[in-house]
Design a protein around this motif. Structure first.
Motif, PDB file in Angstrom:
ATOM      1  N   TYR A  44       0.841  -1.192   0.000  1.00 51.87           N
ATOM      2  CA  TYR A  44       0.000   0.000   0.000  1.00 51.87           C
ATOM      3  C   TYR A  44       0.877   1.243   0.000  1.00 51.87           C
ATOM      4  O   TYR A  44       1.933   1.264   0.643  1.00 51.87           O
ATOM      5  CB  TYR A  44      -0.877   0.039   1.252  1.00 51.87           C
ATOM      6  N   LEU A  45       0.444   2.262  -0.700  1.00 48.56           N
ATOM      7  CA  LEU A  45       1.058   3.578  -0.597  1.00 48.56           C
ATOM      8  C   LEU A  45       0.224   4.410   0.358  1.00 48.56           C
ATOM      9  O   LEU A  45      -1.005   4.481   0.219  1.00 48.56           O
ATOM     10  CB  LEU A  45       1.129   4.266  -1.957  1.00 48.56           C
ATOM     11  N   ALA A  46       0.899   5.034   1.331  1.00 46.25           N
ATOM     12  CA  ALA A  46       0.208   5.866   2.311  1.00 46.25           C
ATOM     13  C   ALA A  46       0.932   7.194   2.442  1.00 46.25           C
ATOM     14  O   ALA A  46       2.163   7.241   2.459  1.00 46.25           O
ATOM     15  CB  ALA A  46       0.158   5.156   3.666  1.00 46.25           C
ATOM     16  N   GLY A  47       0.158   8.262   2.526  1.00 51.58           N
ATOM     17  CA  GLY A  47       0.714   9.587   2.771  1.00 51.58           C
ATOM     18  C   GLY A  47       0.563   9.919   4.242  1.00 51.58           C
ATOM     19  O   GLY A  47      -0.532  10.258   4.703  1.00 51.58           O
ATOM     20  N   ALA A  48       1.656   9.795   5.011  1.00 51.19           N
ATOM     21  CA  ALA A  48       1.612   9.981   6.458  1.00 51.19           C
ATOM     22  C   ALA A  48       2.076  11.390   6.833  1.00 51.19           C
ATOM     23  O   ALA A  48       3.058  11.894   6.285  1.00 51.19           O
ATOM     24  CB  ALA A  48       2.487   8.935   7.150  1.00 51.19           C
ATOM     25  N   ILE A  49       1.368  12.012   7.759  1.00 47.05           N
ATOM     26  CA  ILE A  49       1.705  13.359   8.209  1.00 47.05           C
ATOM     27  C   ILE A  49       2.881  13.300   9.179  1.00 47.05           C
ATOM     28  O   ILE A  49       2.943  12.441  10.059  1.00 47.05           O
ATOM     29  CB  ILE A  49       0.482  14.019   8.882  1.00 47.05           C
ATOM     30  N   GLY A  50       3.826  14.223   9.017  1.00 44.74           N
ATOM     31  CA  GLY A  50       4.993  14.268   9.902  1.00 44.74           C
ATOM     32  C   GLY A  50       6.194  13.606   9.263  1.00 44.74           C
ATOM     33  O   GLY A  50       6.065  12.754   8.389  1.00 44.74           O
ATOM     34  N   ARG A  51       7.355  13.990   9.729  1.00 45.18           N
ATOM     35  CA  ARG A  51       8.585  13.488   9.125  1.00 45.18           C
ATOM     36  C   ARG A  51       9.105  12.227   9.821  1.00 45.18           C
ATOM     37  O   ARG A  51       9.145  12.152  11.029  1.00 45.18           O
ATOM     38  CB  ARG A  51       9.674  14.565   9.180  1.00 45.18           C
ATOM     39  N   PHE A  52       9.494  11.246   9.039  1.00 42.46           N
ATOM     40  CA  PHE A  52      10.281  10.115   9.527  1.00 42.46           C
ATOM     41  C   PHE A  52      10.973   9.507   8.322  1.00 42.46           C
ATOM     42  O   PHE A  52      10.568   9.700   7.171  1.00 42.46           O
ATOM     43  CB  PHE A  52       9.424   9.081  10.275  1.00 42.46           C
ATOM     44  N   GLY A  53      12.032   8.771   8.567  1.00 46.41           N
ATOM     45  CA  GLY A  53      12.781   8.168   7.475  1.00 46.41           C
ATOM     46  C   GLY A  53      13.054   6.710   7.742  1.00 46.41           C
ATOM     47  O   GLY A  53      12.835   6.201   8.846  1.00 46.41           O
ATOM     48  N   GLY A  54      13.533   6.022   6.712  1.00 41.60           N
ATOM     49  CA  GLY A  54      13.903   4.625   6.863  1.00 41.60           C
ATOM     50  C   GLY A  54      12.708   3.708   7.036  1.00 41.60           C
ATOM     51  O   GLY A  54      11.625   3.955   6.509  1.00 41.60           O
ATOM     52  N   ASP A  55      12.909   2.623   7.785  1.00 47.38           N
ATOM     53  CA  ASP A  55      11.902   1.586   7.981  1.00 47.38           C
ATOM     54  C   ASP A  55      11.410   1.581   9.415  1.00 47.38           C
ATOM     55  O   ASP A  55      12.194   1.784  10.350  1.00 47.38           O
ATOM     56  CB  ASP A  55      12.482   0.208   7.671  1.00 47.38           C
ATOM     57  N   ILE A  56      10.143   1.327   9.591  1.00 48.46           N
ATOM     58  CA  ILE A  56       9.591   1.133  10.923  1.00 48.46           C
ATOM     59  C   ILE A  56       8.670  -0.089  10.891  1.00 48.46           C
ATOM     60  O   ILE A  56       8.044  -0.378   9.873  1.00 48.46           O
ATOM     61  CB  ILE A  56       8.827   2.358  11.462  1.00 48.46           C
ATOM     62  N   VAL A  57       8.608  -0.796  11.994  1.00 50.60           N
ATOM     63  CA  VAL A  57       7.698  -1.918  12.167  1.00 50.60           C
ATOM     64  C   VAL A  57       6.793  -1.593  13.347  1.00 50.60           C
ATOM     65  O   VAL A  57       7.279  -1.330  14.458  1.00 50.60           O
ATOM     66  CB  VAL A  57       8.447  -3.236  12.436  1.00 50.60           C
ATOM     67  N   ILE A  58       5.487  -1.583  13.101  1.00 49.21           N
ATOM     68  CA  ILE A  58       4.514  -1.280  14.151  1.00 49.21           C
ATOM     69  C   ILE A  58       3.824  -2.587  14.515  1.00 49.21           C
ATOM     70  O   ILE A  58       3.098  -3.163  13.700  1.00 49.21           O
ATOM     71  CB  ILE A  58       3.483  -0.234  13.679  1.00 49.21           C
ATOM     72  N   ASP A  59       4.068  -3.056  15.709  1.00 50.58           N
ATOM     73  CA  ASP A  59       3.555  -4.346  16.170  1.00 50.58           C
ATOM     74  C   ASP A  59       2.682  -4.097  17.402  1.00 50.58           C
ATOM     75  O   ASP A  59       3.150  -4.207  18.544  1.00 50.58           O
ATOM     76  CB  ASP A  59       4.722  -5.281  16.489  1.00 50.58           C
ATOM     77  N   ARG A  60       1.437  -3.733  17.159  1.00 50.05           N
ATOM     78  CA  ARG A  60       0.509  -3.446  18.243  1.00 50.05           C
ATOM     79  C   ARG A  60      -0.841  -4.084  17.942  1.00 50.05           C
ATOM     80  O   ARG A  60      -1.373  -3.916  16.840  1.00 50.05           O
ATOM     81  CB  ARG A  60       0.298  -1.936  18.414  1.00 50.05           C
ATOM     82  N   PRO A  61      -1.439  -4.795  18.909  1.00 53.16           N
ATOM     83  CA  PRO A  61      -2.773  -5.355  18.693  1.00 53.16           C
ATOM     84  C   PRO A  61      -3.790  -4.256  18.401  1.00 53.16           C
ATOM     85  O   PRO A  61      -3.650  -3.121  18.869  1.00 53.16           O
ATOM     86  CB  PRO A  61      -3.087  -6.061  20.020  1.00 53.16           C
ATOM     87  N   ILE A  62      -4.800  -4.611  17.626  1.00 52.48           N
ATOM     88  CA  ILE A  62      -5.856  -3.657  17.257  1.00 52.48           C
ATOM     89  C   ILE A  62      -7.206  -4.223  17.696  1.00 52.48           C
ATOM     90  O   ILE A  62      -7.516  -5.394  17.460  1.00 52.48           O
ATOM     91  CB  ILE A  62      -5.855  -3.387  15.748  1.00 52.48           C
ATOM     92  N   GLY A  63      -8.005  -3.368  18.334  1.00 54.06           N
ATOM     93  CA  GLY A  63      -9.340  -3.766  18.769  1.00 54.06           C
ATOM     94  C   GLY A  63     -10.322  -2.627  18.589  1.00 54.06           C
ATOM     95  O   GLY A  63      -9.971  -1.527  18.155  1.00 54.06           O
ATOM     96  N   ARG A  64     -11.570  -2.871  18.946  1.00 57.10           N
ATOM     97  CA  ARG A  64     -12.610  -1.860  18.831  1.00 57.10           C
ATOM     98  C   ARG A  64     -12.454  -0.795  19.920  1.00 57.10           C
ATOM     99  O   ARG A  64     -11.945  -1.075  21.015  1.00 57.10           O
ATOM    100  CB  ARG A  64     -13.997  -2.492  18.961  1.00 57.10           C
ATOM    101  N   ILE A  65     -12.927   0.397  19.627  1.00 54.32           N
ATOM    102  CA  ILE A  65     -13.088   1.417  20.652  1.00 54.32           C
ATOM    103  C   ILE A  65     -14.468   1.211  21.264  1.00 54.32           C
ATOM    104  O   ILE A  65     -15.481   1.273  20.561  1.00 54.32           O
ATOM    105  CB  ILE A  65     -12.967   2.840  20.059  1.00 54.32           C
ATOM    106  N   PRO A  66     -14.556   0.895  22.552  1.00 55.78           N
ATOM    107  CA  PRO A  66     -15.857   0.615  23.169  1.00 55.78           C
ATOM    108  C   PRO A  66     -16.852   1.751  22.948  1.00 55.78           C
ATOM    109  O   PRO A  66     -16.512   2.930  23.081  1.00 55.78           O
ATOM    110  CB  PRO A  66     -15.515   0.470  24.659  1.00 55.78           C
ATOM    111  N   GLY A  67     -18.073   1.362  22.582  1.00 54.77           N
ATOM    112  CA  GLY A  67     -19.132   2.341  22.435  1.00 54.77           C
ATOM    113  C   GLY A  67     -19.391   2.799  21.022  1.00 54.77           C
ATOM    114  O   GLY A  67     -20.370   3.500  20.765  1.00 54.77           O
ATOM    115  N   VAL A  68     -18.513   2.391  20.079  1.00 53.88           N
ATOM    116  CA  VAL A  68     -18.725   2.794  18.687  1.00 53.88           C
ATOM    117  C   VAL A  68     -18.236   1.670  17.780  1.00 53.88           C
ATOM    118  O   VAL A  68     -17.133   1.159  17.948  1.00 53.88           O
ATOM    119  CB  VAL A  68     -18.021   4.130  18.370  1.00 53.88           C
TER     120      VAL A  68
END
Length: 341
Positions: free
Chosen positions: A176-200
């Motif tokens: 996927y191509l994504a346009g992310a706000i803010g500066r960063f370079g190189g590679d990052i790995v985001i390893d975080r569980p994802i769940g619902r926000i209660p109530g919505v």
């Protein structure tokens, strides 16, 4: 169903297939699900060996000609109706088993509340000749309404079974191509569980009690305060790229749910899920900077490696020409390792 509407898989038995049964070939070699195997076995003419009806227990010999009727029945969950106005889908690739389409931002993939006919699935069904029929549409991974890019559709259950297995084996991969706000370079790995926000129902969040999710990102180019990022997913949770990059402090440009001033902030401030619905229906007035840009997969039955590329999104043009971006994305798919393991 018209004769030309059928999908007949023809196989010439070679040495590596000799001595096994038709059942073993369908299950082990072709990866058919139990549901599809049952459909083929009990369909009149579903299995023909050297031109004659055969049982699934039949043994195969070198030189045998096997024909399997893997056509889907008209037994889907909904009857497909023509969108009005009808715009023929943009085709990126097509063969006997696959249809890969370009989905524009703002178009829903499948029928849902408030979107019964104005969907990509309806347009695909009309194109495939399924109008006013209950034929199943096998969409292999949906995109959010506001995400653009390629969508893979299997024309039959056999192809769908193969693609789901390829996903499990990481042989079917997307970048996927994504346009992310803010500066960063190189590679990052985001390893975080994802769940619902209660109530919505609509919103998701990175939280310890969620389901495992890992996103690999590579910064490709910078324009102003936005980074063009190539992302690959380990699991593919709802809104995964959007939630993960927002959790890093880099929400996607144009994201009406997780971006600055978006629906997530409004819900957390008010506790009112109706705010989310209203903001989502109103839209952001801009385009979400997220595109399913390139995929690599195997043709389900020939094994040919296919690499399909979506139309370069207009919002990405500010980062420069497509050619160098495309080359970097191809490298990611070739390596299968976008940000290190």
């Amino acid at each position: 169903m018209a004769c030309e509407d059928r999908r007949i898989l023809s196989i010439t038995v070679t040495g590596d297939l000799a001595g096994i049964t038709v059942r073993d070939l369908m299950k082990q070699k072709l990866g058919f699900s139990a549901r599809l195997m049952s459909r083929v076995k009990y369909r009149a003419g579903g299995i023909l060996l050297n031109g004659k009806p055969a049982r699934a227990a039949a043994l195969l010999a070198p030189g045998d000609e096997l024909r399997l009727d893997i056509t889907d029945p008209d037994s889907g969950k909904c009857v497909w109706v023509r969108p009005e106005p009808f715009l023929p889908p943009e085709i990126l690739y097509e063969d006997e088993d696959l249809l890969i389409l370009q989905k524009p931002s703002g178009l829903v993939c499948h029928p849902s509340f408030g979107h019964y006919a104005d969907t990509l699935a309806n347009a695909a069904a009309v194109y495939l000749g399924y109008e006013n029929r209950a034929r199943e549409i096998h969409m292999i991974g949906r995109l959010d309404r506001d995400t653009s890019g390629l969508v893979v559709i299997a024309k039959n259950s056999g192809a769908a079974d193969s693609l789901f297995k390829q996903q499990e084996e990481k042989a079917f991969r997307k970048v996927y191509l994504a346009g992310a706000i803010g500066r960063f370079g190189g590679d990052i790995v985001i390893d975080r569980p994802i769940g619902r926000i209660p109530g919505v129902l609509m919103l998701r969040q990175a939280c310890p009690e969620g389901k495992p999710a890992k996103t690999r990102c590579r910064a490709l180019a910078v324009s102003g305060n936005e980074v063009l990022t190539a992302c690959t997913l380990e699991q593919g949770r709802t809104h995964q790229i959007r939630v993960h990059l927002a959790s890093e402090g880099h929400p996607l440009a144009g994201d009406l749910l997780y971006g600055p001033g978006g629906a997530r902030e409004a819900f957390l401030a008010t506790g009112d899920p109706g705010v989310v619905r209203i903001m989502n229906e109103a839209g952001s007035g801009g385009e979400l900077h997220l595109c399913a840009y390139m995929a690599v997969l195997r043709q389900p039955f020939t094994g040919k490696i296919l690499r399909v590329t979506a139309r370069y999104p207009r919002w990405a043009e500010t980062f420069g020409p497509e050619k160098p971006v495309r080359r970097k994305v191809e490298e990611i798919l070739t390596d299968g390792n976008p940000a290190g393991r």
